[in-house]
Design an enzyme around this catalytic site. Structure first.
Site, PDB file in Angstrom:
ATOM      1  N   CYS A 123       0.827  -1.212   0.000  1.00  0.00           N
ATOM      2  CA  CYS A 123       0.000   0.000   0.000  1.00  0.00           C
ATOM      3  C   CYS A 123       0.859   1.258   0.000  1.00  0.00           C
ATOM      4  O   CYS A 123       1.216   1.767   1.066  1.00  0.00           O
ATOM      5  CB  CYS A 123      -0.914  -0.013   1.224  1.00  0.00           C
ATOM      6  SG  CYS A 123      -1.949   1.458   1.306  1.00  0.00           S
TER       7      CYS A 123
ATOM      8  N   CYS B  81      -0.445   4.294   1.881  1.00  0.00           N
ATOM      9  CA  CYS B  81      -0.310   4.200   3.346  1.00  0.00           C
ATOM     10  C   CYS B  81       1.150   4.408   3.767  1.00  0.00           C
ATOM     11  O   CYS B  81       1.417   5.063   4.774  1.00  0.00           O
ATOM     12  CB  CYS B  81      -0.717   2.824   3.865  1.00  0.00           C
ATOM     13  SG  CYS B  81      -2.115   2.078   3.075  1.00  0.00           S
ATOM     14  N   ASP B  82       2.083   3.829   3.036  1.00  0.00           N
ATOM     15  CA  ASP B  82       3.456   3.723   3.540  1.00  0.00           C
ATOM     16  C   ASP B  82       4.488   4.596   2.830  1.00  0.00           C
ATOM     17  O   ASP B  82       5.624   4.710   3.297  1.00  0.00           O
ATOM     18  CB  ASP B  82       3.918   2.250   3.454  1.00  0.00           C
ATOM     19  CG  ASP B  82       3.067   1.358   4.354  1.00  0.00           C
ATOM     20  OD1 ASP B  82       2.512   1.891   5.332  1.00  0.00           O
ATOM     21  OD2 ASP B  82       2.967   0.155   4.076  1.00  0.00           O
TER      22      ASP B  82
END
Ligand code: NDP
Length: 316
Positions: free
Chosen positions: A134, A137-138
């Site tokens: 992701c 997200c990261d």
């Protein structure tokens, strides 16, 4: 506990929530069992530019919050838990969570699909320590770092583009000599100076002491092995349908996608979204391996809801 809902929706991505908007507006009492982490794949997405009605684009989680608010506004109850098992052998149907038993006269399955992993040594051990699926997200954790993206579809292009906003260098590794991704996404990738591509190669090992340090790659044509130093590995090779709890209960294809009754042997052709069990309908990525868009999932949710409403009416 004793309440019998008209409709239970399992899943809370665009398909499930749209279904709930339609069933509640059709005056059917509706419970959405939305999963421990609700909202589906759009919760892991950054800007969504292709959902109609948002000319400037909208962040995936913001879009889901809006669709959820719309579903709840019309009276759907929302339970943020996973369904652990279902009993579709009796009516009303029974759905169990860790601490609840819910009953409903019809069910809409909208459990979506989840990330596929490579299954190579080091990958699982280093998830959250450099291995991710992701980028939205990261990606901020990889500021000025060097990262790899595995895959050749639209997801891989999107991951690479998101990462390029933070990382100093992004390398896409693809097992063939051309991408499967749409031309528009490929064009964006090829135009991005931070992104390069290694063709005809597979990652065979992720290595590092407590965090990702390098990968082993194999050329698929020459079988030659090599190493690439990197700080992150983003796996973007597609998804599998989330159908574990329906195994042996609903008809599925060989990949585990639920098959609507029109493709199975059930004689009733009345409802396009009906599964192999009457009164249980399906919508979204859990049965759609071809389009997999938020807007098509929402459309399928609408179809399943209309089928469920007609089914309830005909059962009266
Ligand atoms: P896809 O199935 O489209 O692509 C998966 C990619 O991963 C393929 O290139 C495939 O290689 C590769 N792959 C699969 N398994 C392996 C493996 N074991 N090792 C190495 N490589 C592997 O999945 P996506 O998640 O990319 O996309 C799914 C759907 O969602 C598509 O319809 C896509 O268009 C859509 N989507 C749209 C977006 C957008 O419009 N912005 C964003 C993201 C997704 P090969 O090509 O050789 O098969």
């Amino acid at each position: 506990m004793n309440k019998i809902y008209d409709v239970a929706v399992i899943g809370s991505g665009p398909a499930g929530l749209t279904a709930a908007i339609y069933t509640t507006r059709g005056a059917a009492s509706t419970v959405i069992i939305g999963g421990d982490s609700w909202g589906g794949q759009l919760m892991l997405t950054s800007v969504v530019d292709n959902f109609p009605g948002f000319p400037e684009g909208i962040m995936g989680p913001d879009l889901m919050e809006k669709i959820k608010a719309q579903a709840v506004r019309f009276g759907a109850e929302f339970i943020q838990k996973n369904v652990s098992s279902v009993d579709f052998s009796t009516r009303p149907f029974v759905l169990k969570t860790s601490d609840q038993e819910l009953r409903a006269n019809s069910v809409i399955v909208a459990t979506g699909a989840e990330t596929k992993w490579l299954g190579i040594p080091g990958e699982k051990e280093l998830i959250g320590r450099g291995v991710s699926s992701c980028a939205p997200c990261d990606a901020p954790f990889f500021k000025e770092k060097e990262v790899l993206v595995i895959g050749g579809g639209d997801s891989a292009m999107e991951e690479a583009l998101v990462l390029s906003k933070f990382a100093s260098k992004v390398t896409i590794i693809h097992r063939r000599g051309e991408f499967k991704a749409s031309k528009i996404m490929q064009d964006k990738v090829f135009a991005n100076k931070k992104i390069s591509v290694i063709w005809d190669s597979e990652v065979t090992k992720v290595e590092g002491d407590g965090k990702v340090e390098q990968v082993e790659i194999k050329n698929t044509k020459t079988e030659k092995l090599g190493q690439i130093k990197c700080d992150g590995v983003f796996v973007a090779i597609g998804h599998s349908p989330s159908t574990q709890i329906f195994k042996g209960i609903l008809d599925m294809d060989e990949k585990g996608y639920i098959v609507p009754s029109q493709k199975s042997e059930i004689k009733s052709q009345k409802y396009n979204t009906q599964t192999s069990i009457e009164g249980v309908f399906v919508s979204g990525d859990v049965h759609d391996y071809r389009y997999k868009q938020a807007i098509t999932a929402a459309g399928f949710g609408c179809m399943a809801a209309i089928d469920a409403l007609n089914f309830l009416e005909n059962e009266k």
